[in-house]
Design a protein around this motif. Structure first.
Motif, PDB file in Angstrom:
ATOM      1  N   SER B  50       0.835  -1.204   0.000  1.00  0.00           N
ATOM      2  CA  SER B  50       0.000   0.000   0.000  1.00  0.00           C
ATOM      3  C   SER B  50       0.864   1.247   0.000  1.00  0.00           C
ATOM      4  O   SER B  50       0.555   2.236  -0.678  1.00  0.00           O
ATOM      5  N   GLN B  86      -7.708   0.853  -0.352  1.00  0.00           N
ATOM      6  CA  GLN B  86      -8.191  -0.297   0.409  1.00  0.00           C
ATOM      7  C   GLN B  86      -9.540   0.074   0.994  1.00  0.00           C
ATOM      8  O   GLN B  86      -9.753   1.185   1.462  1.00  0.00           O
ATOM      9  N   ASP B 168      -5.657  -1.149  -4.728  1.00  0.00           N
ATOM     10  CA  ASP B 168      -5.151  -1.778  -3.511  1.00  0.00           C
ATOM     11  C   ASP B 168      -6.117  -2.863  -3.042  1.00  0.00           C
ATOM     12  O   ASP B 168      -7.181  -2.567  -2.513  1.00  0.00           O
ATOM     13  N   GLU B 169      -5.743  -4.093  -3.285  1.00  0.00           N
ATOM     14  CA  GLU B 169      -6.547  -5.262  -2.898  1.00  0.00           C
ATOM     15  C   GLU B 169      -8.002  -5.167  -3.357  1.00  0.00           C
ATOM     16  O   GLU B 169      -8.921  -5.238  -2.541  1.00  0.00           O
TER      17      GLU B 169
END
Ligand SMILES: Nc1ncnc2c1ncn2[C@@H]1O[C@H](COP(=O)(O)OP(=O)(O)OP(=O)(O)O)[C@@H](O)[C@H]1O
Ligand SMILES: [Mg+2]
Lengths: 432, 269
Positions: B50, B86, B168-169
């Motif tokens: 991140s 995220q 991010d993810e």
């Protein structure tokens, strides 16, 4: 004499000044306060409110008059300084923001009180009334004040109107705002300036101590009623304006009553009512929903028990006594009686003498609960790998919750099984 | 270590070091990424994935190094980049609808002061359709499941119509079917010469999903085409054995109040 019509005819210019002034103040600080609230800066509002006091005193000392323009400039400067101090402390030390706010608030306020005392002891005749800033002087607003308030209110509204989408985005997701290249620092600077401005004006009505309440409370109350920012801003300003009006009216009919504190009491009452009454988010509507759920669960549990008794004796429509039911599954006796009477009214059971008998509909609903219970137990053991002796309690909740769509899906997924993990039969509706 | 990219790289990171509270969490990252590829960033928790994304986008102060996108400083190409944070990074109990959030993707194009137009709504709705969320356009975001929140963020990023995407993810909390659909979408985007950079945790699917991988653990382990880079040895180096020395030195820097990367000097290793 009719005070109500006297008041609302606004024939007395003093009443006019007080009412319009109070409403302008409360409505515009509520609008700015909504963003303060959404940016999770409520405490900051309080810090600024306390920190403007030394600025006001300084403005008076340097100019020698109570001309609002000088006092506002002074207030603006120390209000800003206090924020810079909070930011400096949180960035440069390990002190967390809430502690930093507490620290800055008390230091600035302390200095302000010292300065105020010095001024009052100095014997300067012009100083009388400076202590109004501590508790506000809404009842003594004059035409000159209105000009200042009006101007500030217009500035606040204009900025909020222009930067509405930026303020909202920043409150929701600051990193994202930065990533798309918005000038985040500058927008925050504008918002903070607006908060300072709203506070500086607002304290003239309600004073330093109560300022945070008229900034934040309308927004907190509005949040209960809506999920949309635009509606929230509108509601907050309406709540604010109403409390300004009500505060002014109360101190008109009872002149001993101070306007500022009454404004705060009214807005707090609105918040309190919202807390209890608001649909969905309010406490009472949540209680009502909870109650409805509990009733459904009780109903279905009793129908389930009657169905299971029927399974045992291979006859679902035998009349049962309440003792039979309690023997199968224990209920407090008065509760069981109440539930059975409710089920009778809803057409799921019939009463025969002192015994109870399932109707066709009651049988089918009891069967559904039993079916879902067993399907869910099976699902947990076969698909989630939970041991068969651990699945019962889970299924006890799910059986009341599952929608018909999910039920169908569950049946399909398990391929219409006939027995559950404990070898009990899974009942299906007989095709008619 | 890294194969040469002949055309202008979509992203170039040069000697990037990022520190929190003086402790470096990314050390001297050097990498170049080609345009039009689906690129995975993998590494254990706390590896700095991140942080790498945020630093690249200029959301964090750099202790050293620079970042260039399409051979330009990031601030010149803001309108060409798009970010999916995220999911846990925001408070979902915020008074907004799914549509409101997706429309935020248009704010960069709109610029300051301007209001959202009907055309922006059309784009937003189209993006919601792409992630299978059109039925939820008016839903309050506080009532979304985790996977739906994730898809909302994805739709917002799509609404930016950017050239390079940092995610991010994006698959955290998303079911398998949706993950497949989204990967299909991302692959279609790379065919249109978009560059998509995705932080990813599931090592099983890396070879199926990504053209390139960045393997990261506080420092860059490897970066390159998946076939040649995603090797047992690199995996071992990324996930096996904690980099205790590196993190001990980082702690030391903080404890001793060491100056934070003065000038261009390298950190002491
Ligand atoms: N705001 C912060 N302040 C201090 N340290 C931080 C901060 N953010 C991250 N770190 C530290 O930086 C390191 C890298 O964090 P980062 O969030 O980039 O990891 P990650 O690879 O994304 O991990 P995950 O897989 O858990 O998301 C961690 O050791 C973390 O403790
Ligand atoms: Mg991460």
């Amino acid at each position: 004499m009719n005070t109500l019509t006297d008041f609302f005819s606004f024939s007395d210019p003093n009443i006019r000044f007080v009412v319009i002034g109070a409403m302008l103040l409360t409505a515009s600080s509520a609008i700015v306060g909504t963003f303060t609230f959404l940016h999770k800066k409520s405490l900051v509002g309080d810090a600024i409110a306390h920190a403007v006091l030394p600025g006001i005193c300084l403005g008076f000392i340097l100019s020698g008059t109570k001309n609002p323009a000088y006092l506002i400039i002074g207030a603006f400067i120390t209000g800003w300084l206090s924020l810079a101090a909070v930011e400096f402390i949180t960035r440069r030390t390990r002190i967390k923001e809430d502690t930093a706010i507490g620290l800055v608030l008390s230091v600035f306020f302390g200095i302000g009180i010292v300065m105020l005392t010095v001024i009052q002891k100095s014997g300067n005749a012009a100083q009388s009334g400076l202590d109004h800033f501590l508790f506000g002087k809404a009842a003594a607003l004059v035409g000159e004040d209105l000009m200042v308030f009006g101007t500030v209110a217009v500035i606040l509204l204009f900025c909020v109107f222009l930067l509405f989408k930026e303020f909202s985005l920043l409150a929701f997701d600051k990193a994202y705002a930065q990533s798309i290249g918005l000038p985040v620092r500058r927008i925050e600077l504008v918002l903070t300036s607006l908060i300072v401005l709203a506070v500086v004006i607002g304290i003239q009505a309600v004073g330093v101590v109560l300022m945070a309440a008229i900034l934040i409370t309308p927004a907190a109350a509005a949040r209960f009623w809506t999920h949309r920012i635009s509606v929230m801003v509108l509601l907050a300003s309406l709540f604010g304006a109403f409390s300004g009006l009500a505060g002014a009216y109360i101190s008109y009919i009872a002149p001993a009553m101070p306007t500022g504190p009454w404004i705060v009491i009214v807005i707090s009452t609105i918040a309190f009512i919202s807390f209890f009454l608001a649909p969905r988010r309010g406490v009472i509507s949540r209680m009502i929903r909870q109650r409805a759920i509990r009733r459904t669960i009780n109903n279905e549990n009793v129908l389930k028990t009657l169905y299971q008794l029927g399974e045992e004796s291979k006859n679902f429509f035998l009349p049962r006594t309440e003792a039979d039911i309690i023997h199968k599954r224990s209920y407090p006796s008065p509760l069981l009686t109440a539930v059975l009477h409710r089920l009778r009214r809803q057409g799921y059971v019939e009463r025969i003498g002192t015994t109870w008998q399932l109707t066709e509909e009651g049988m089918s609903r009891g069967q559904r609960v039993v079916r879902i219970h067993r399907l869910w137990e099976l699902y947990l053991t076969t698909h989630v790998n939970i041991a068969p002796d651990h699945v019962h309690d889970d299924a006890d909740t799910i059986e009341h919750l599952l929608t018909p769509e999910l039920e169908t899906e569950l049946e399909r997924l398990l391929n219409y099984p006939t027995v559950d993990p404990h070898q009990a039969e899974i009942p299906y509706k007989k095709p008619v | 270590m890294q194969p040469e990219i002949t055309t202008t790289p979509a992203l170039e990171v040069h000697d990037l070091t990022v520190a929190f509270d003086r402790k470096p969490v990314l050390w001297n990252i050097d990498l170049k990424l080609p345009a039009g590829k689906l690129i995975g960033i993998i590494g254990p928790n706390g590896a700095g994935k991140s942080t790498l994304i945020k630093a690249t986008m200029g959301l964090l102060p750099l202790s050293s190094g620079y970042v260039r996108l399409y051979d330009q400083p990031i601030d010149n190409v803001r309108n060409r980049i798009s970010y999916v944070p995220q999911r846990e990074s925001v408070d979902w109990d915020f008074p907004a609808s799914v549509m409101d959030v997706v429309l935020m993707g248009r704010y960069g194009k709109l610029g300051l002061f301007r209001r959202v137009r009907q055309a922006d709504r059309d784009v937003a709705l189209d993006c919601l359709r792409k992630v299978g969320m059109e039925a939820y356009a008016n839903r309050q975001i506080s009532q979304l499941s985790g996977g739906q929140q994730q898809r909302t963020f994805l739709a917002r990023a799509l609404a930016q119509q950017a050239d390079i995407y940092f995610m991010d993810e994006p698959f955290a909390g998303v079911d398998a079917a949706t993950e497949k659909a989204i990967i299909g979408l991302l692959q279609a985007m790379t065919e249109a010469q978009k560059t998509v950079i995705v932080v990813h945790h599931d090592l099983q699917s890396v070879t199926h999903y990504f053209d390139w991988v960045i393997m990261l653990n506080t420092r860059l382990v490897a970066c390159g085409p998946t076939e040649t880079t995603f090797t047992q040895q690199n995996l071992q180096e990324t996930y096996g054995g904690k980099l205790t020395l590196l993190s001990d030195v980082g702690d030391l820097i903080r404890r001793e109040n060491f100056p934070n990367r003065e000038g261009v000097s390298k950190p002491v290793l």
